[in-house]
Design an enzyme around this catalytic site. Structure first.
Site, PDB file in Angstrom:
ATOM      1  N   TYR A 105       0.853  -1.184   0.000  1.00 36.08           N
ATOM      2  CA  TYR A 105       0.000   0.000   0.000  1.00 36.08           C
ATOM      3  C   TYR A 105       0.895   1.242   0.000  1.00 36.08           C
ATOM      4  CZ  TYR A 105      -4.501   2.305   0.954  1.00 36.08           C
ATOM      5  OH  TYR A 105      -5.662   3.047   0.853  1.00 36.08           O
ATOM      6  N   SER A 106       0.670   2.143  -0.939  1.00 36.36           N
ATOM      7  CA  SER A 106       1.407   3.397  -1.019  1.00 36.36           C
ATOM      8  C   SER A 106       2.914   3.145  -1.125  1.00 36.36           C
ATOM      9  CB  SER A 106       1.048   4.276   0.190  1.00 36.36           C
ATOM     10  OG  SER A 106       1.517   5.574  -0.002  1.00 36.36           O
ATOM     11  N   GLN A 107       3.715   3.589  -0.180  1.00 35.53           N
ATOM     12  CA  GLN A 107       5.160   3.316  -0.257  1.00 35.53           C
ATOM     13  C   GLN A 107       5.424   1.812  -0.398  1.00 35.53           C
ATOM     14  OE1 GLN A 107       9.321   4.211   2.177  1.00 35.53           O
ATOM     15  NE2 GLN A 107       7.462   5.086   2.929  1.00 35.53           N
ATOM     16  N   ALA A 109       3.671  -0.234  -2.053  1.00 36.70           N
ATOM     17  CA  ALA A 109       3.442  -0.562  -3.463  1.00 36.70           C
ATOM     18  C   ALA A 109       4.649  -0.152  -4.303  1.00 36.70           C
ATOM     19  CB  ALA A 109       2.178   0.133  -3.961  1.00 36.70           C
ATOM     20  N   MET A 145      -1.723  -0.757  -4.142  1.00 34.79           N
ATOM     21  CA  MET A 145      -2.787   0.235  -3.947  1.00 34.79           C
ATOM     22  C   MET A 145      -2.164   1.596  -3.697  1.00 34.79           C
ATOM     23  SD  MET A 145      -5.536  -1.860  -1.593  1.00 34.79           S
ATOM     24  CE  MET A 145      -6.510  -3.190  -2.324  1.00 34.79           C
TER      25      MET A 145
END
Ligand SMILES: *[C@@H]1O[C@H](CO)[C@@H](O)[C@H](O)[C@H]1NC(C)=O
Ligand SMILES: *[C@@H]1O[C@H](CO)[C@@H](O)[C@H](O)[C@H]1NC(C)=O
Ligand SMILES: *[C@@H]1O[C@H](CO)[C@@H](O)[C@H](O)[C@H]1NC(C)=O
Ligand SMILES: *[C@@H]1O[C@H](CO)[C@@H](O)[C@H](O)[C@H]1NC(C)=O
Length: 228
Positions: A105-107, A109, A145
């Protein structure tokens, strides 16, 4: 005395063996979002859902700093890239018949992208090589994400954002195209990080919006690989 020794040895044996989980068919590695407490972060919800549906699965949280501020972001990503390769190779070394599912998720990802494609050196990130084919072939699914390295137009992209790329757009995806079928990357219009937008809350909503489709995707991948 003898009895005491026996008890001590038994206690020792129990504590040392319980450190190492038995090999499972599907091992999930979750890379959490920036500035979150150590653990799986928002991806914990998806990994729990997968484990509930797949009888022989477990998960681990990637151990990395997840710093979100810009002056420490790059170092944090590099630490995450290194930790990810170690986590995958350590697991496969111990459990060569297992398959790996990556969730980020975010970083987190961004780190999945680096793991499969190599780091984005053209944007000043420290060099980190893509994972080799031996380990890469063990990765049967990867879910991203709100990826800050989102690049518009890739075949595995999903979500409402079709045209905008992220803060650290990963323009060169040649080396990792072989993983396209195993991947999905969710990014919605307005997301500050993956779509260079202005609506901060969009970035927090992916689990709520896409958990079910992401779960179905991972289950189908596991099913298709006959690993489940
Ligand atoms: C792939 O990478 C792992 C971890 O870095 C290493 O142990 C292994 O020897 C490599 N395999 C090949 C074929 O290069
Ligand atoms: C993309 O990356 C590959 C592998 O690193 C490299 O060979 C190729 O030249 C790059 N393409 C572009 C357009 O930068
Ligand atoms: C991707 O998006 C479409 C809707 O545009 C949806 O039907 C599909 O299930 C999604 N795929 C995944 C893996 O989430
Ligand atoms: C798994 O595969 C079987 C047989 O091909 C199919 O009936 C089932 O619907 C699949 N399940 C998922 C979750 O894809």
């Amino acid at each position: 005395m003898y009895l005491l020794m026996l008890i001590l040895l038994t206690v020792l044996a129990i504590t040392t063996t319980s450190d190492i989980a038995p090999c499972v068919k599907i091992h999930i590695i979750s890379a959490r979002q920036s500035n979150s407490w150590p653990g799986e972060g928002r991806m914990g919800e998806l990994s729990a859902a997968i484990i509930q549906k797949v009888p022989n699965a477990d998960s681990e949280a990637l151990d990395y700093p997840a710093y979100g501020d810009l002056w420490r972001y790059r170092g944090s990503v590099l630490a995450g890239d290194t930790a990810m390769v170690h986590a995958i190779s350590a697991y496969i070394f111990r459990c060569p018949d297992s398959k790996i599912v990556l969730l980020g998720y975010s970083q987190g990802a961004h780190i999945i992208g680096d793991t499969l494609c190599g780091s984005i050196v053209e944007l000043g990130f420290a060099q980190s090589a893509p994972i080799n084919d031996t380990l890469g072939s063990k990765i049967i699914a990867a879910v991203s994400m709100g990826d800050p390295s989102f690049f518009a137009g890739l075949s595995y992209n999903n979500g409402t954002n079709k045209v905008n790329s992220g803060w650290f757009a990963r323009r060169n995806n040649t080396v990792c195209a072989k993983y396209d079928a195993a991947r999905v990357s969710y990014c919605d219009v307005g997301d500050k990080f993956c779509a260079s937008g202005y609506r901060f809350w969009v970035h927090r909503k992916y689990m709520w919006r896409y958990k079910d489709v992401a779960l179905q995707f991972v289950l189908a991948r596991i099913n298709g690989s006959k690993a489940g």
